[in-house]
Design an enzyme around this catalytic site. Sequence first.
Site, PDB file in Angstrom:
ATOM      1  N   GLY A 138       4.375 -13.005  -1.617  1.00 14.40           N
ATOM      2  CA  GLY A 138       4.769 -14.388  -1.363  1.00 14.40           C
ATOM      3  C   GLY A 138       6.099 -14.662  -2.019  1.00 14.40           C
ATOM      4  O   GLY A 138       6.535 -13.898  -2.898  1.00 14.40           O
ATOM      5  N   CYS A 166       2.631  -7.112  -4.488  1.00 11.68           N
ATOM      6  CA  CYS A 166       3.784  -7.879  -4.940  1.00 11.68           C
ATOM      7  C   CYS A 166       3.359  -9.156  -5.677  1.00 11.68           C
ATOM      8  O   CYS A 166       2.810  -9.065  -6.757  1.00 11.68           O
ATOM      9  CB  CYS A 166       4.700  -8.162  -3.747  1.00 11.68           C
ATOM     10  SG  CYS A 166       6.319  -8.715  -4.238  1.00 11.68           S
ATOM     11  N   TYR A 167       3.540 -10.334  -5.105  1.00 10.93           N
ATOM     12  CA  TYR A 167       3.090 -11.563  -5.775  1.00 10.93           C
ATOM     13  C   TYR A 167       1.594 -11.479  -6.079  1.00 10.93           C
ATOM     14  O   TYR A 167       1.124 -11.933  -7.128  1.00 10.93           O
ATOM     15  CB  TYR A 167       3.396 -12.766  -4.877  1.00 10.93           C
ATOM     16  CG  TYR A 167       3.004 -14.090  -5.474  1.00 10.93           C
ATOM     17  CD1 TYR A 167       3.809 -14.692  -6.428  1.00 10.93           C
ATOM     18  CD2 TYR A 167       1.832 -14.737  -5.089  1.00 10.93           C
ATOM     19  CE1 TYR A 167       3.451 -15.914  -6.992  1.00 10.93           C
ATOM     20  CE2 TYR A 167       1.469 -15.954  -5.638  1.00 10.93           C
ATOM     21  CZ  TYR A 167       2.276 -16.546  -6.595  1.00 10.93           C
ATOM     22  OH  TYR A 167       1.923 -17.749  -7.146  1.00 10.93           O
ATOM     23  N   HIS A 215       5.612  -3.002  -1.213  1.00 17.32           N
ATOM     24  CA  HIS A 215       4.885  -3.405   0.002  1.00 17.32           C
ATOM     25  C   HIS A 215       4.397  -2.184   0.791  1.00 17.32           C
ATOM     26  O   HIS A 215       5.161  -1.620   1.571  1.00 17.32           O
ATOM     27  CB  HIS A 215       5.797  -4.248   0.898  1.00 17.32           C
ATOM     28  CG  HIS A 215       6.050  -5.607   0.349  1.00 17.32           C
ATOM     29  ND1 HIS A 215       5.207  -6.675   0.583  1.00 17.32           N
ATOM     30  CD2 HIS A 215       7.037  -6.074  -0.454  1.00 17.32           C
ATOM     31  CE1 HIS A 215       5.661  -7.734  -0.047  1.00 17.32           C
ATOM     32  NE2 HIS A 215       6.773  -7.401  -0.681  1.00 17.32           N
ATOM     33  N   GLU A 225       2.534  -2.148   3.284  1.00 20.65           N
ATOM     34  CA  GLU A 225       2.309  -2.469   4.698  1.00 20.65           C
ATOM     35  C   GLU A 225       3.553  -2.296   5.570  1.00 20.65           C
ATOM     36  O   GLU A 225       3.449  -2.270   6.786  1.00 20.65           O
ATOM     37  CB  GLU A 225       1.767  -3.905   4.826  1.00 20.65           C
ATOM     38  CG  GLU A 225       2.759  -5.042   4.494  1.00 20.65           C
ATOM     39  CD  GLU A 225       2.864  -5.353   2.999  1.00 20.65           C
ATOM     40  OE1 GLU A 225       2.590  -4.460   2.186  1.00 20.65           O
ATOM     41  OE2 GLU A 225       3.254  -6.488   2.662  1.00 20.65           O
ATOM     42  N   SER A 269      -2.395 -16.258  34.506  1.00 20.76           N
ATOM     43  CA  SER A 269      -0.952 -16.532  34.492  1.00 20.76           C
ATOM     44  C   SER A 269      -0.180 -15.386  35.125  1.00 20.76           C
ATOM     45  O   SER A 269       1.013 -15.487  35.381  1.00 20.76           O
ATOM     46  CB  SER A 269      -0.481 -16.704  33.048  1.00 20.76           C
ATOM     47  OG  SER A 269      -0.514 -15.447  32.393  1.00 20.76           O
ATOM     48  N   GLY A 321       0.006 -12.649  33.465  1.00 20.48           N
ATOM     49  CA  GLY A 321       0.318 -11.823  32.298  1.00 20.48           C
ATOM     50  C   GLY A 321      -0.856 -10.925  31.926  1.00 20.48           C
ATOM     51  O   GLY A 321      -1.934 -11.012  32.526  1.00 20.48           O
ATOM     52  N   VAL A 322      -0.624 -10.080  30.928  1.00 17.64           N
ATOM     53  CA  VAL A 322      -1.646  -9.116  30.519  1.00 17.64           C
ATOM     54  C   VAL A 322      -2.877  -9.826  29.940  1.00 17.64           C
ATOM     55  O   VAL A 322      -4.015  -9.517  30.309  1.00 17.64           O
ATOM     56  CB  VAL A 322      -1.087  -8.153  29.439  1.00 17.64           C
ATOM     57  CG1 VAL A 322      -2.116  -7.128  29.032  1.00 17.64           C
ATOM     58  CG2 VAL A 322       0.156  -7.461  29.958  1.00 17.64           C
ATOM     59  N   ASP A 323      -2.647 -10.796  29.050  1.00 24.66           N
ATOM     60  CA  ASP A 323      -3.766 -11.389  28.318  1.00 24.66           C
ATOM     61  C   ASP A 323      -4.790 -12.038  29.248  1.00 24.66           C
ATOM     62  O   ASP A 323      -5.983 -11.778  29.145  1.00 24.66           O
ATOM     63  CB  ASP A 323      -3.265 -12.443  27.313  1.00 24.66           C
ATOM     64  CG  ASP A 323      -2.176 -11.883  26.408  1.00 24.66           C
ATOM     65  OD1 ASP A 323      -2.157 -10.648  26.238  1.00 24.66           O
ATOM     66  OD2 ASP A 323      -1.364 -12.663  25.902  1.00 24.66           O
TER      67      ASP A 323
END
Length: 512
Positions: free
Chosen positions: A55, A82-83, A169, A171, A223, A225-227
Site C-alpha cells: 500500500g 511490503c506495507y 513484491h 506478485e 453483446s 463479446g466473449v463474456d
Amino acid sequence: MDKSKVLILDFGSQYTQLIARRVREFGVYSEIVPFNHEIDKIRDFNAGAIILSGGPSSVYEKDAPQIDKKILELGIPVLGICYGLQLLAIHSGMKVKGAKEREYGHAKLNILKKTLLLEGLKDNTSVWMSHGDKISDYPDDFLITGSTKNTEIAVIESDKRKIYGVQFHPEVVHTKDGKRLISNFLFKISKLKSNWTMKSFIETSVKSIRTKVGKEKVILGLSGGVDSTVLALLLKKAIGDQLIPVFVDNGVLRKNEFTSLMKKFKDDLGLKVIGVDASEDFLNKLKNVKDPEKKRKIIGRTFIEVFAREAKQFGKIKYFSQGTLYPDVIESVSVKGPAATIKSHHNVGGLPEKMDWELIEPFRELFKDEVRAIGRELKLDDKFVNRHPFPGPGLAIRILGAVSKKKVRILQDADAILKEELDNFNLYNEIWQSFVVLLPIKTVGVMGDVRTYEYVATIRLVTSVDGMTADWYYPPEDFLRTVSTRMVNEVKGINRITYDMTSKPPGTIEWE
Ligand code: XMP
C-alpha cells in the site's frame, strides 16, 4: 477448516489484483477485501491463508490503514507484502522507521537461510522493491531469512506465529522467483489444496444456477463479446430453454456484426436467440448527445427498455443475467477508497438502479482469462474465445462527441480495415484490444489534385492482462503504413490517421 481459499486484505497497492491472479493461477481460489473487512466475516470466509497487500502509506502515518490484531490470532498463516510486512512487524513488536535511502525497482535478494518459504529461490535473485520504510529490531521467535543491499530485513518468518513477510513484491513479474515464493507459501507453509479449476467452477455454478432459477425464466443480454457468449453457453447447460438470450442491434455495433453473430449464435452455438433491430431507437436517443456519461446512460436504459419490450412475449420473467467480471466489482481500496461501496460497472453500460428483474451474474468472481478458459471448456472455438473485448456502449464511445449514422458508418468501415490487417499481419492475438476512434475534428488534405476537408481517426492498440492497466503496442511500420493508406483511400470521410501512444494509467483504454 476449509483449506482451499485465500483471503487478500487490500491496503491500496496497485498490485493487489495481481496477488489474487497469482494465487488463482496455482488453482487456489482467492478473494480481495478491504483491509478493514470485519473480523467475523474474515473468520466466516474460512481461509486457509491470508495475504496482506502492499500500500502507499507508511505504518506510522496518521490515519495509516491498520489490521485488526485478532487476524493474527486466528491460527491462519499470514503473508505480508511490503506495507503488509511492516504492519506484521509492528504488531509483532518490531520497529519500523523511514529509511535513509529509499529502495525502488530492482534489487538482489541475499538468501540468509533456506526455509520452506524460500525453497527453490536462487541466491541473489532479482526482486522488485517499492518502499521507503525499514524494519529494525525483531523478537527472538522471528528469523530474518533474506536481505538486500539497502534493506537488511527483507524477509521475516515465524513458524511459531505463522507470520511471514517480504519487503519486495513477489506478485510482479520483475521478481524473478516470485511465483515460487507464493507457491511455497500456499502449499508448503499453508498446506492448501489446489482445486480451483474452470471445470469445477462450471460444475458448481451449473448446480447453483439450477437451484436458484428453479422453473423460472432468465433473460440474457448478448453483446457479441466473449463474456456474454460464454455466459449464454453456461446458462444453456444449466437451464436449457428457460434461457432467453437476446441480441440487440443498437446501431453502434461493428460492421456486419449483427448479421454474422446471429448466424453464429444460432447455427454454431445452438442458442435460441432473439435478434432485435433497435438501431433507429438507439440512434434517435443518442442524437446530439455529446457527454460520454450521458451516452452510456442512454444506451444502458435503452437496452433495458428493449429487453423489457421483448420479454413480454415470454410471460413472467424473474431473472436478468449478464457477464459482469471481478475487476468491475472488487470492493477494493485501490479502486475506490476504504469507505466506498462496491463499484458497479455494468456490461450493458449502466443499468437503471430499479429493475423488475433479479440479477444473475455468475462471473462476478472471475477474471477475463478465467472466463476464456470456461469458454474453451464449453467448446467455444479459439477464434471466438480470443476476441478482443468490446464495450457495451459500442462504437458510441469511440465516436467522440455526438453520434450520427454517417459517423457510425465511417467508423465501422475504418474498424473493419484495422481488423482485416491485424489478421493479415498475424498480430490480432498479440494484442489485448484494438480499435479506431473517430475524432470530432476535420483537417485539410489533398487527394488527386483535390483539396479535402475530412475527419481524423486514431488507431488504438494495447496490450494488457486484464484491462486494469495497459501498454500501448508498438506495431511494425509496414502494418501501420498499410492500415493508414487503406483507411484514407477506402473510407469516405477520413483523410488523416494518427496513432495513440498512451498507456493506462495515465490514459484509459477507451477515449470516453
Ligand atoms: P477503460 O477505458 O476504462 O476500459 O480503460 C477498460 C476495459 O473496459 C472496457 N469498457 C467497457 N466495457 N461497458 C463495457 O462492457 C462499458 O461501459 C465499458 N467501458 C470500458 C474497455 O473496452 C476496456 O476493455
